[in-house]
Design an enzyme around this catalytic site. Structure first.
Site, PDB file in Angstrom:
ATOM      1  N   ASP A  18      51.142  49.532  71.883  1.00 50.32           N
ATOM      2  CA  ASP A  18      51.421  49.439  70.442  1.00 50.32           C
ATOM      3  C   ASP A  18      50.792  50.636  69.755  1.00 50.32           C
ATOM      4  OD1 ASP A  18      52.597  47.915  68.204  1.00 50.32           O
ATOM      5  OD2 ASP A  18      50.524  47.911  67.487  1.00 50.32           O
ATOM      6  N   ALA A  21      50.364  53.672  62.719  1.00 45.29           N
ATOM      7  CA  ALA A  21      50.682  55.017  62.230  1.00 45.29           C
ATOM      8  C   ALA A  21      50.655  55.049  60.709  1.00 45.29           C
ATOM      9  CB  ALA A  21      52.049  55.432  62.759  1.00 45.29           C
ATOM     10  N   HIS A 202      48.697  44.056  63.164  1.00 43.65           N
ATOM     11  CA  HIS A 202      48.656  45.450  62.716  1.00 43.65           C
ATOM     12  C   HIS A 202      47.371  46.175  63.109  1.00 43.65           C
ATOM     13  CE1 HIS A 202      52.367  44.491  60.763  1.00 43.65           C
ATOM     14  NE2 HIS A 202      51.783  43.621  59.946  1.00 43.65           N
ATOM     15  N   ASP A 207      47.902  43.650  68.503  1.00 48.79           N
ATOM     16  CA  ASP A 207      49.359  43.527  68.673  1.00 48.79           C
ATOM     17  C   ASP A 207      49.750  43.564  70.149  1.00 48.79           C
ATOM     18  OD1 ASP A 207      49.628  43.263  65.962  1.00 48.79           O
ATOM     19  OD2 ASP A 207      50.460  45.258  65.599  1.00 48.79           O
TER      20      ASP A 207
HETATM   21  N1  DCM Z   1      54.503  49.975  59.102  1.00 50.77           N
HETATM   22  C1  DCM Z   1      54.697  50.227  57.752  1.00 50.77           C
HETATM   23  N2  DCM Z   1      55.208  49.242  56.958  1.00 50.77           N
HETATM   24  C2  DCM Z   1      55.496  48.043  57.448  1.00 50.77           C
HETATM   25  C3  DCM Z   1      55.297  47.768  58.815  1.00 50.77           C
HETATM   26  C4  DCM Z   1      54.797  48.757  59.609  1.00 50.77           C
HETATM   27  O1  DCM Z   1      54.424  51.335  57.296  1.00 50.77           O
HETATM   28  N3  DCM Z   1      55.974  47.103  56.647  1.00 50.77           N
HETATM   29  C5  DCM Z   1      53.969  51.066  59.947  1.00 50.77           C
HETATM   30  C6  DCM Z   1      52.450  51.105  59.899  1.00 50.77           C
HETATM   31  C7  DCM Z   1      52.035  50.499  61.196  1.00 50.77           C
HETATM   32  C8  DCM Z   1      53.175  50.840  62.123  1.00 50.77           C
HETATM   33  O2  DCM Z   1      54.327  50.822  61.293  1.00 50.77           O
HETATM   34  O3  DCM Z   1      50.821  51.070  61.647  1.00 50.77           O
HETATM   35  C9  DCM Z   1      53.336  49.929  63.303  1.00 50.77           C
HETATM   36  O4  DCM Z   1      53.584  48.611  62.880  1.00 50.77           O
HETATM   37  P1  DCM Z   1      52.977  47.342  63.605  1.00 50.77           P
HETATM   38  O5  DCM Z   1      51.595  47.158  63.096  1.00 50.77           O
HETATM   39  O6  DCM Z   1      53.871  46.231  63.253  1.00 50.77           O
HETATM   40  O7  DCM Z   1      52.904  47.654  65.046  1.00 50.77           O
HETATM   41 MG    MG Z   2      50.883  47.200  65.599  1.00 55.01          MG
END
Ligand code: DCM
Ligand code: MG
Length: 328
Positions: A18, A21, A202, A207
């Site tokens: 995972d 970002a 997150h 994750d």
């Molecule tokens: N992310 C985002 N907005 C969201 C969901 C995710 O900007 N609504 C971006 C930031 C997270 C990345 O995607 O670090 C990875 O998502 P996840 O935490 O679901 O793995």
């Molecule tokens: Mg994540």
């Protein structure tokens, strides 16, 4: 160009990944956290079960290689990314975290080199987010990486399995207190199987743990699907091509040299007492970032120093002797 062929034989190691970002496309996100958990096929096929009532649940595999790295994204987080992950640019800067440089590449490569092939990188929504993003960051470094590694997306896999089995009802949205409508979201799938939501989301590590727990619930089908549907990671298209020129020395890939093995051997620390501290402070051995040795006077050989001091002494004595009243 890589042929998009599935692995030649059953996958032996599944590396669950995972990424966190700075945001979502099209914002050209940069990686802030990468987490990899390597689990063998054997462990996934032979889980231990809890004695829980009414249904025993698979216990998290005991034998797992783990790699989690914080990466300074050197790019502002979008407000939503910052709010859901709890990460900020300030926290990376204050903690002096390095960017996605060649050391991360070495760590990832070494991690994969320790696993039994064929190896498959697994991520939830991987084909749309994690794989293209990782590819973009690796391409920016300009070094070939992750050759002979396969990849598979658990959302794609679960949707395909549900279609194949004609069991769509199995994942039909169940109303929940938070009103989410996603059937295949990580949290929803976890709730579907465990009847509670994961404690943390997150964070790359949490994750990955959630993903493995979900995977274990359908392991046999998923393993089989991935054997025939995993594709070489290098057939993935990068999310974007980095066009921004590097602004600082530290971010220029050519300037980041691999660490020489001799630097990795821990040198004994020297203890030095400082005038402003009651306690001796430990001084790190000279490393790659220390300045090169200079030839200042402090490095002058002792014999020359002694000779100079002796000459100076003689000069002073002669001068005093000639100034005495006998000579005036
Ligand atoms: N992310 C985002 N907005 C969201 C969901 C995710 O900007 N609504 C971006 C930031 C997270 C990345 O995607 O670090 C990875 O998502 P996840 O935490 O679901 O793995
Ligand atoms: Mg994540």
């Amino acid at each position: 160009m890589y042929a998009a062929e599935p692995p030649p034989r059953p996958i032996e190691t599944f590396v669950f990944m995972d990424l966190e970002a700075t945001g979502l496309p099209p914002s050209r996100p940069k990686i802030a956290e990468v987490c990899l958990f390597a689990v063998t096929r054997h462990a996934l096929e032979n889980p231990q079960f809890s004695q829980s009532f009414p249904k025993p649940v698979p216990l998290f595999p005991r034998l797992v290689d783990k790699l989690c790295v914080c990466v300074n994204p050197d790019k502002p987080f979008t407000p939503i990314a910052s709010s859901i992950t709890g990460l900020t640019n300030e926290v990376f800067d204050r903690n002096k975290k390095q960017s996605f440089n060649i050391h991360v590449l070495h760590m990832i490569t070494a991690f994969f080199n320790r696993q039994h092939p064929p190896i498959c990188l697994v991520a939830h929504n991987g084909c749309s987010y994690d794989f293209p993003l990782l590819k973009a960051e690796l391409d920016t470094l300009g070094f070939p990486a992750l050759d002979e590694i396969y990849c598979a997306d658990t959302i794609k896999a679960m949707k395909a399995l549900d279609n194949e089995n004609n069991q769509l009802h199995q994942f039909i949205y169940q109303p929940n207190p938070f009103g989410s409508k996603k059937k295949y979201g990580l949290r929803d799938l976890y709730f579907k199987f465990y009847k509670v939501y994961p404690l943390n989301s997150h964070s790359a590590e949490e994750d990955v743990i959630t993903l493995i727990s979900i995977f274990q619930q359908r392991a046999r089908e998923l393993l089989c699907w991935m054997d025939s549907n995993a594709r070489p990671f290098n057939t993935m298209k990068a999310m974007y091509k980095e066009t921004e020129s590097y602004t600082s020395f530290s971010r220029t890939p050519e300037n980041i040299q691999p660490v020489h093995p001799s630097y990795l051997q821990r040198q004994p620390r020297r203890r030095v007492a400082t005038s402003c501290s009651l306690f001796p402070v430990e001084v790190e051995p000279a490393g790659i970032e220390s300045s090169p040795p200079n030839n200042s006077s402090s490095d002058m050989p002792d014999e020359i120093k002694n000779m100079l001091l002796f000459s100076l002494g003689l000069l002073i004595i002669t001068w005093i002797a000639f100034r005495s009243p006998e000579y005036s």
